[in-house]
Design a protein around this motif. Structure first.
Motif, mmCIF file in Angstrom:
data_model
loop_
_atom_site.group_PDB
_atom_site.id
_atom_site.type_symbol
_atom_site.label_atom_id
_atom_site.label_comp_id
_atom_site.label_asym_id
_atom_site.label_seq_id
_atom_site.Cartn_x
_atom_site.Cartn_y
_atom_site.Cartn_z
ATOM 1 N N HIS A 115 117.603 81.393 -11.127
ATOM 2 C CA HIS A 115 118.185 79.934 -11.252
ATOM 3 C C HIS A 115 119.546 79.878 -11.525
ATOM 4 O O HIS A 115 120.247 79.142 -11.032
ATOM 5 C CB HIS A 115 117.157 78.940 -11.973
ATOM 6 N N ALA A 118 124.154 79.965 -9.505
ATOM 7 C CA ALA A 118 124.297 78.711 -8.985
ATOM 8 C C ALA A 118 125.870 78.756 -8.074
ATOM 9 O O ALA A 118 125.924 77.732 -7.549
ATOM 10 C CB ALA A 118 124.241 77.598 -10.008
ATOM 11 N N ARG A 127 117.908 80.448 -4.917
ATOM 12 C CA ARG A 127 116.972 79.688 -4.760
ATOM 13 C C ARG A 127 115.488 80.220 -4.119
ATOM 14 O O ARG A 127 114.601 79.869 -4.628
ATOM 15 C CB ARG A 127 117.303 78.403 -3.800
ATOM 16 N N ALA A 174 120.841 69.294 -2.399
ATOM 17 C CA ALA A 174 120.006 70.152 -3.633
ATOM 18 C C ALA A 174 119.128 69.314 -3.977
ATOM 19 O O ALA A 174 117.989 69.896 -4.858
ATOM 20 C CB ALA A 174 120.735 70.799 -4.618
ATOM 21 N N TYR A 177 115.065 70.229 -3.562
ATOM 22 C CA TYR A 177 114.905 71.406 -4.195
ATOM 23 C C TYR A 177 114.516 71.488 -5.689
ATOM 24 O O TYR A 177 113.587 71.837 -6.061
ATOM 25 C CB TYR A 177 115.970 72.488 -3.638
ATOM 26 N N TYR A 178 115.508 70.985 -6.202
ATOM 27 C CA TYR A 178 115.261 70.917 -7.627
ATOM 28 C C TYR A 178 114.227 69.929 -8.372
ATOM 29 O O TYR A 178 113.542 70.073 -9.099
ATOM 30 C CB TYR A 178 116.854 70.427 -8.320
ATOM 31 N N THR A 179 114.031 68.669 -7.564
ATOM 32 C CA THR A 179 112.788 68.070 -7.810
ATOM 33 C C THR A 179 111.473 68.730 -7.623
ATOM 34 O O THR A 179 110.730 68.487 -8.308
ATOM 35 C CB THR A 179 112.853 66.823 -6.789
ATOM 36 N N HIS A 181 111.324 71.803 -8.107
ATOM 37 C CA HIS A 181 111.178 72.860 -8.540
ATOM 38 C C HIS A 181 110.653 72.415 -10.430
ATOM 39 O O HIS A 181 109.703 72.806 -10.930
ATOM 40 C CB HIS A 181 112.631 73.222 -9.250
ATOM 41 N N PRO A 256 120.340 67.150 -11.015
ATOM 42 C CA PRO A 256 118.966 67.695 -10.973
ATOM 43 C C PRO A 256 119.032 69.132 -11.103
ATOM 44 O O PRO A 256 117.893 69.752 -11.454
ATOM 45 C CB PRO A 256 118.958 67.739 -9.147
ATOM 46 N N TYR A 257 120.168 69.946 -10.756
ATOM 47 C CA TYR A 257 119.889 71.542 -11.367
ATOM 48 C C TYR A 257 119.994 71.490 -12.627
ATOM 49 O O TYR A 257 119.134 72.400 -13.133
ATOM 50 C CB TYR A 257 121.620 72.039 -10.966
ATOM 51 N N ALA A 260 116.174 70.678 -13.621
ATOM 52 C CA ALA A 260 115.300 71.661 -13.065
ATOM 53 C C ALA A 260 115.408 72.905 -14.142
ATOM 54 O O ALA A 260 114.426 73.349 -14.553
ATOM 55 C CB ALA A 260 115.582 72.153 -11.876
#
Ligand SMILES: [Zn+2]
Length: 284
Positions: A115, A118, A127, A174, A177-179, A181, A256-257, A260
């Motif tokens: 993770h 980035a 990812r 993104a 994706y991070y949701t 995660h 979000p990153y 997560a």
């Protein structure tokens, strides 16, 4: 020929214990004159050179609070009062769940490491790697839990991780994706802290209390980020790295990153704490 064993007398704990533990086949004569004085430790009856019983030390841990539980026919935690099935406690004490928690924690740690990559040139590969490790962690949680609530949670985590790989690892935005995660890591924690027979375990763990809020909060956070990103049109944040600089959108990437990342650390920390509290050797 040995005389038949008399029925246990009320108020005679030594006889009752012998019968319970199956030691009645080898009776030790206890005349009324050799009665143990009150307060003497069990197994150290006055007048006998060898103890009748080794003291029964704690053999299991309560799977809610981790308190030591002494072996008995109906094991009950003297701290929180929850009654357990022997088979459940024996399975958790056998080392199988300890190994499973350890494996899942390592997979989460590997996902967290991936993770961290980035930067735009690493992002897609990082990812995919992170999602694969989360998928493996959830699959670890599924083994032996099929057709139970824990199994359904593990499958939910696997589905979220699979969606992370296809299609969202490649998408410019993104946020999905991070949701996912966050959904996968919280579903993993809940799956690992469900037993197929005893249902919820680890109730005393803070992570077990918080994980449902993380699971249901993930879509709410995603909606908030989506609205902020669309309405505010916030300027991108420029982050300099090694002589170059990269632009990141604050609400569709940075927030979000980071959430997560926090969710991953939370899941890892909860799995490590669960392993320590529920699977470690019971202390006297
Ligand atoms: Zn307990």
């Amino acid at each position: 020929m040995q005389p038949p064993k008399p029925a246990p007398r009320d108020g005679d704990p030594v006889d009752a214990l012998e019968l319970l533990s199956g030691a009645a086949a080898d009776p030790v004569e206890l005349s009324s004159g050799s009665a143990s004085p009150r307060g003497a430790p069990r197994g150290a009856v006055a007048g006998l050179s060898a103890p009748i019983h080794a003291p029964a030390g704690p053999r299991w841990r309560c799977l809610d609070c981790g308190y030591p539980i002494i072996e008995s026919l109906e094991p009950t935690c003297s701290e929180c009062g929850r009654r357990w099935e022997r088979g459940v406690l024996e399975r958790w004490a056998s080392g199988a769940e300890d190994a499973r928690l350890e494996r899942a924690a390592w997979f989460v740690l590997a996902a967290l490491f991936a993770h961290l990559f980035a930067l735009p040139m690493f992002l897609t590969v990082a990812r995919i790697a992170s999602a694969c490790f989360l998928f493996a962690a959830c699959q670890t949680a599924l083994v032996g839990r099929q057709d139970s609530i824990g199994g359904y949670l593990a499958i939910s985590g696997m589905a979220a991780a699979a969606l992370m790989i296809v299609p969202f690892a490649w998408m410019g935005n993104a946020l999905p994706y991070y949701t996912l995660h966050l959904v996968a890591t919280s579903a993993l924690v809940l799956a690992m802290l469900h037993d197929p027979v005893a249902s919820v375990v680890g109730r005393s763990l803070g992570g077990r209390q918080i994980a449902p809020f993380v699971l249901f909060g993930a879509p709410v956070l995603a909606t908030v980020c989506y609205v902020l990103d669309a309405v505010e049109a916030a300027p991108a944040v420029t982050i300099p790295v090694g002589g170059s600089s990269y632009d990141y959108a604050p609400f569709s990437f940075i927030l979000p990153y980071l959430v997560a990342l926090g969710g991953g650390v939370f899941a890892w920390q909860t799995l490590v704490a669960a392993r320590k509290r529920l699977c470690g050797p019971p202390e006297e």
